[in-house]
Design a protein around this motif. Structure first.
Motif: not given
Lengths: 333, 103
Positions: B80-103
């Protein structure tokens, strides 16, 4: 909070009582991580039976526990005390129901547990086999008996079985007033006439030792402690909890200006705890086996209440059946 | 549940079990608080009021017959729940944002 096990695939559950190695490992992992075992998790049969035994005994204690205090509702000395006592006894009924609910998630029905209580195959706390002889007893029961119960129940909030743990959290929250109202009632008596003071002292004298017995036999004699600690059902031993209770009560009885009936009770600087006298375990085992002052009275009353309430349960069933039939007929028309 | 236990809980005269959900106050969702026995849903609602709201715990109650609840089982957890474990790109922490950018 907890509820039925939703065992809609009973066949799957009954497959293997001993569990596969993976299931056993999963259960152990939960315990090791201080997690909660939930109704539909695989659990060793002995864990299930231990849990049923403990929760049923706890639930029965709440239900039988209504009797000694219920006895004083009509004779409470003021409307305030009467309202408090009614709320407290009503809480005990509620706590019994929460616990039966938790027990039912393990596969034993409430009716079945009631039957086992009525034939003496399941037990309740020995403390309720002592009478409440005067108004002071109501105070002493709230302060000492509920106090001891709370001491037992607070660590049970962290017990490993999820539904039991959640029931205990709710019960502890509701029960905090039980102990306070008892202490307050005794405090008022202790500031009253000589006769009132004597009444409070007499109640404490009779309730103190049975309250200490509520923590169960000493660790050296306890048959269940070791396994229950390994399963993280129990978090502290009987003797640890008893000592904590004594340490808490001594400063409180001093505030009342009254005493506990124990000449050996004194502060032990080296241990950092109060020493107390030997508990009469023969008496406790006698009362457990049925030979306490009120065992027969409590069970007779319980069975009578159950039998005399039968027509109410049957009437409710008949009414529900009739309403359902009427609705069906209307829907068909 | 073993067969023996199932039989024990299927006594003819025993009231059915209902699960109880209480909404603590307007704006919050109903939470499961426990279960109750009753001969029918109407009585279950009344019994739930008596048992679970003795201290103003809520402003609304739902009751549902336990037998009508279909639950996933712990063994099916992975399916039921494992398929979502490999979809880390659904979380904002997956994305790198350049230093100094506020979002």
């Amino acid at each position: 909070m907890y509820g039925a096990s939703f065992g809609n695939d009973e066949d799957a559950q009954a497959v293997n009582k001993d569990g596969t190695p993976e299931q056993q490992q999963h259960f152990q992992d939960i315990l090791d991580a201080d997690g909660k075992v939930e109704p539909r998790d695989w659990m060793p049969e002995a864990y299930r039976q231990t849990m049923i035994r403990q929760i049923a005994q706890h639930a029965h204690s709440e239900i039988i526990g209504m009797q000694p205090e219920g006895n004083w509702i009509t004779r409470a000395p003021s409307l305030r005390r009467k309202a408090i006592l009614m709320a407290k006894v009503q809480d005990e009924a509620g706590h019994g129901q929460y616990l039966y609910s938790a027990m039912e998630t393990l596969g034993m029905s409430r009716d079945e547990a009631m039957d086992l209580l009525h034939v003496g195959k399941q037990k309740y706390s020995t403390i309720f086999n002592y009478p409440a002889l005067n108004w002071g007893d109501v105070g002493a029961i709230g302060w000492l008996v509920d106090g001891a119960a709370i001491q037992n129940q607070i660590p049970l909030c962290r017990t490993s079985y999820g539904p039991y743990s959640r029931a205990m959290i709710r019960i502890c929250k509701e029960e905090s007033f039980h102990q306070r109202q008892g202490f307050e009632a005794l405090y008022v008596l202790s500031r009253g006439t000589d006769a009132q003071k004597a009444m409070a002292q007499d109640a404490i004298n009779r309730v103190w030792w049975p309250a200490l017995m509520m923590f169960g036999p000493p660790d050296s004699m306890s048959t269940h402690t070791e396994q229950s600690m390994a399963w993280k059902i129990k978090r502290h031993t009987n003797d640890e909890l008893r000592q904590k209770f004594v340490d808490m009560c001594v400063p409180q009885v001093e505030v009342l200006g009254l005493t506990f009936p124990d000449p050996d009770l004194k502060w032990n600087e080296a241990r950092g705890h109060y020493d107390f006298g030997a508990i009469d375990w023969d008496e406790m085992f006698r009362v457990v086996k049925g030979d306490g002052p009120c065992n027969k009275q409590r069970m007779d009353h319980r069975r009578r209440a159950h039998d005399e309430g039968r027509w109410v349960r049957e009437a409710a069933n008949a009414y529900a059946a009739k309403s359902a039939a009427r609705q069906q007929k209307e829907a068909a028309a | 549940m073993s067969d023996e236990q199932t039989q024990g809980s299927e006594r003819k005269d025993e009231w059915a079990i209902f699960e109880v959900f209480v909404r603590p106050r307007r704006g919050l969702s109903h939470n499961h608080v426990g279960s109750i026995h009753a001969p029918d849903a109407k009585m279950a609602l009344k019994n739930a009021r008596d048992l679970y709201t003795r201290r103003q715990e809520g402003v609304s109650i739902w009751v549902v017959a336990s037998k009508d609840i279909m639950a996933s089982s712990p063994d099916e957890k992975d399916a039921y729940f494992e398929p979502s474990a490999d979809k880390v790109y659904r979380h904002p922490t997956f994305y790198d944002v350049p230093e100094g950018v506020q979002m």
